[in-house]
Design a protein around this motif. Sequence first.
Motif, PDB file in Angstrom:
ATOM      1  N   ARG A  58      48.582  24.294  47.820  1.00  0.00           N
ATOM      2  CA  ARG A  58      48.400  25.089  46.594  1.00  0.00           C
ATOM      3  C   ARG A  58      46.995  25.665  46.531  1.00  0.00           C
ATOM      4  N   LEU A  59      46.016  24.851  46.890  1.00  0.00           N
ATOM      5  CA  LEU A  59      44.623  25.313  46.858  1.00  0.00           C
ATOM      6  C   LEU A  59      44.396  26.449  47.843  1.00  0.00           C
ATOM      7  N   LEU A  60      44.908  26.312  49.064  1.00  0.00           N
ATOM      8  CA  LEU A  60      44.727  27.350  50.074  1.00  0.00           C
ATOM      9  C   LEU A  60      45.445  28.633  49.682  1.00  0.00           C
ATOM     10  N   ALA A  61      46.628  28.501  49.044  1.00  0.00           N
ATOM     11  CA  ALA A  61      47.349  29.685  48.576  1.00  0.00           C
ATOM     12  C   ALA A  61      46.551  30.401  47.494  1.00  0.00           C
ATOM     13  N   ASP A  62      45.925  29.615  46.588  1.00  0.00           N
ATOM     14  CA  ASP A  62      45.105  30.217  45.532  1.00  0.00           C
ATOM     15  C   ASP A  62      43.898  30.929  46.133  1.00  0.00           C
ATOM     16  N   VAL A  63      43.282  30.317  47.139  1.00  0.00           N
ATOM     17  CA  VAL A  63      42.127  30.942  47.789  1.00  0.00           C
ATOM     18  C   VAL A  63      42.544  32.231  48.494  1.00  0.00           C
ATOM     19  N   ALA A  64      43.697  32.183  49.176  1.00  0.00           N
ATOM     20  CA  ALA A  64      44.193  33.380  49.860  1.00  0.00           C
ATOM     21  C   ALA A  64      44.485  34.498  48.867  1.00  0.00           C
ATOM     22  N   GLU A  65      45.065  34.127  47.715  1.00  0.00           N
ATOM     23  CA  GLU A  65      45.358  35.140  46.697  1.00  0.00           C
ATOM     24  C   GLU A  65      44.065  35.728  46.134  1.00  0.00           C
ATOM     25  N   LEU A  66      43.045  34.871  45.953  1.00  0.00           N
ATOM     26  CA  LEU A  66      41.749  35.352  45.470  1.00  0.00           C
ATOM     27  C   LEU A  66      41.132  36.321  46.475  1.00  0.00           C
ATOM     28  N   GLU A  67      41.172  35.930  47.755  1.00  0.00           N
ATOM     29  CA  GLU A  67      40.610  36.811  48.780  1.00  0.00           C
ATOM     30  C   GLU A  67      41.357  38.135  48.825  1.00  0.00           C
ATOM     31  N   SER A  68      42.695  38.045  48.713  1.00  0.00           N
ATOM     32  CA  SER A  68      43.505  39.257  48.743  1.00  0.00           C
ATOM     33  C   SER A  68      43.177  40.165  47.570  1.00  0.00           C
ATOM     34  N   SER A  69      43.018  39.563  46.381  1.00  0.00           N
ATOM     35  CA  SER A  69      42.726  40.379  45.201  1.00  0.00           C
ATOM     36  C   SER A  69      41.350  41.022  45.303  1.00  0.00           C
ATOM     37  N   MET A  70      40.396  40.324  45.950  1.00  0.00           N
ATOM     38  CA  MET A  70      39.072  40.901  46.132  1.00  0.00           C
ATOM     39  C   MET A  70      39.134  42.091  47.088  1.00  0.00           C
ATOM     40  N   HIS A  71      39.957  41.948  48.137  1.00  0.00           N
ATOM     41  CA  HIS A  71      40.137  43.077  49.054  1.00  0.00           C
ATOM     42  C   HIS A  71      40.831  44.234  48.346  1.00  0.00           C
ATOM     43  N   ASP A  72      41.802  43.869  47.477  1.00  0.00           N
ATOM     44  CA  ASP A  72      42.507  44.914  46.737  1.00  0.00           C
ATOM     45  C   ASP A  72      41.551  45.685  45.838  1.00  0.00           C
ATOM     46  N   ALA A  73      40.617  44.931  45.242  1.00  0.00           N
ATOM     47  CA  ALA A  73      39.656  45.580  44.344  1.00  0.00           C
ATOM     48  C   ALA A  73      38.836  46.618  45.106  1.00  0.00           C
ATOM     49  N   ALA A  74      38.490  46.276  46.335  1.00  0.00           N
ATOM     50  CA  ALA A  74      37.740  47.229  47.155  1.00  0.00           C
ATOM     51  C   ALA A  74      38.638  48.354  47.665  1.00  0.00           C
ATOM     52  N   ASP A  75      39.956  48.080  47.677  1.00  0.00           N
ATOM     53  CA  ASP A  75      40.961  49.070  48.090  1.00  0.00           C
ATOM     54  C   ASP A  75      40.736  49.561  49.511  1.00  0.00           C
ATOM     55  N   THR A  76      40.162  48.688  50.346  1.00  0.00           N
ATOM     56  CA  THR A  76      39.917  49.033  51.739  1.00  0.00           C
ATOM     57  C   THR A  76      40.642  48.041  52.633  1.00  0.00           C
ATOM     58  N   PRO A  77      41.664  48.472  53.389  1.00  0.00           N
ATOM     59  CA  PRO A  77      42.337  47.549  54.299  1.00  0.00           C
ATOM     60  C   PRO A  77      41.341  46.953  55.290  1.00  0.00           C
ATOM     61  N   SER A  78      41.316  45.629  55.361  1.00  0.00           N
ATOM     62  CA  SER A  78      40.373  44.965  56.258  1.00  0.00           C
ATOM     63  C   SER A  78      40.896  43.579  56.600  1.00  0.00           C
ATOM     64  N   GLY A  79      40.273  42.967  57.591  1.00  0.00           N
ATOM     65  CA  GLY A  79      40.643  41.620  57.999  1.00  0.00           C
ATOM     66  C   GLY A  79      41.700  41.637  59.091  1.00  0.00           C
ATOM     67  N   THR A  80      42.144  40.451  59.466  1.00  0.00           N
ATOM     68  CA  THR A  80      43.142  40.309  60.522  1.00  0.00           C
ATOM     69  C   THR A  80      44.543  40.504  59.959  1.00  0.00           C
ATOM     70  N   LEU A  81      45.306  41.378  60.589  1.00  0.00           N
ATOM     71  CA  LEU A  81      46.690  41.654  60.191  1.00  0.00           C
ATOM     72  C   LEU A  81      47.612  41.129  61.287  1.00  0.00           C
ATOM     73  N   ARG A  82      48.505  40.213  60.900  1.00  0.00           N
ATOM     74  CA  ARG A  82      49.438  39.619  61.863  1.00  0.00           C
ATOM     75  C   ARG A  82      50.832  40.209  61.639  1.00  0.00           C
ATOM     76  N   VAL A  83      51.380  40.813  62.691  1.00  0.00           N
ATOM     77  CA  VAL A  83      52.674  41.502  62.606  1.00  0.00           C
ATOM     78  C   VAL A  83      53.581  40.996  63.717  1.00  0.00           C
ATOM     79  N   ASP A  84      54.858  40.761  63.393  1.00  0.00           N
ATOM     80  CA  ASP A  84      55.843  40.387  64.399  1.00  0.00           C
ATOM     81  C   ASP A  84      57.027  41.332  64.287  1.00  0.00           C
TER      82      ASP A  84
END
Length: 293
Positions: free
Chosen positions: A71-97
């Motif tokens: 739960r804690l890691l999911a909350d941290v991931a959501e926080l990081e995602s929302s911060m990236h969303d605020a910047a509105d700039t796609p960044s970081g590692t993207l994993r696709v299958d």
Amino acid sequence: MDRLDAMRVFCAVVEAGGFSRAAERLGMSTSSVTAQVAGLESHFRVKLLNRTTRSMSLTGEGRACYEQALRLLADVAELESSMHDAADTPSGTLRVDMPGLISRLYVAPALPRFLAQYPEVSLRATASDRMVDMVEEGVDVLIRIGEVADARLVARPLLQTRWVCCSSPAFLRELGAPADPSALADYPCLGFLSPQSRRLRVWQFAGAESFTPRARATFDHVDSLIEMCKAGAGIGQFMSLSVADALRSGELVPLLEPWQADGPVVHALYQQRQQRAAKVTAFVDFAAELFAA
């Protein structure tokens, strides 16, 4: 010790079922993984795992730690995602299958354009047709052909495929084209044998009965069956994605076009909590534009 990193490592050990397998997934040494978990146990002053040379299991405290850490890691991931969303700039590692067919013929040739458009995104792509646990394996986007079995995922349709009957030009010159689906019984046909069920795939038609080919030859590998069809061995029915290039080049000729039936839909799948992540949105939009073209 970074306790957040240690929790990530601990969760990976639990999900992988062992230290060495977790180390392989995380790209770490087994000794580093062991040290992280030991440090977490020392910090909490409890034993999290029962370990023997042959098995590993969670203690009661370990199970509670694992559930709360998730739960804690999911909350941290959501926080990081929302911060990236605020910047509105796609960044970081993207994993696709994605399936190998889609990767080879469609996505991979266009990926340089995606990477040039989003220089802050680092791509980790894999090609497979197996079932993937997106959470456990850290996959951001799946591209899959067919029905979506997991209602927890957001599914964006990318392409409606068609079932296409075709043969080589040489075959047509020798035997001619069937006038309608019922005439296929008089032609040598090529059958696809499902690797899972070991049964022939039934051919589908719009406005006509389905047809089970009395196959002159069968194969459980689509690409090989297409090559046989190109070589004039018979008539085959394939998903439009698989034979688009061969039809454009003239290596294969479409047959029975008025009776073409809809095939499976290609979807992009991602977790609901990531539907606002800029890197995920960017890739799914890119894929949608790619298939629309």
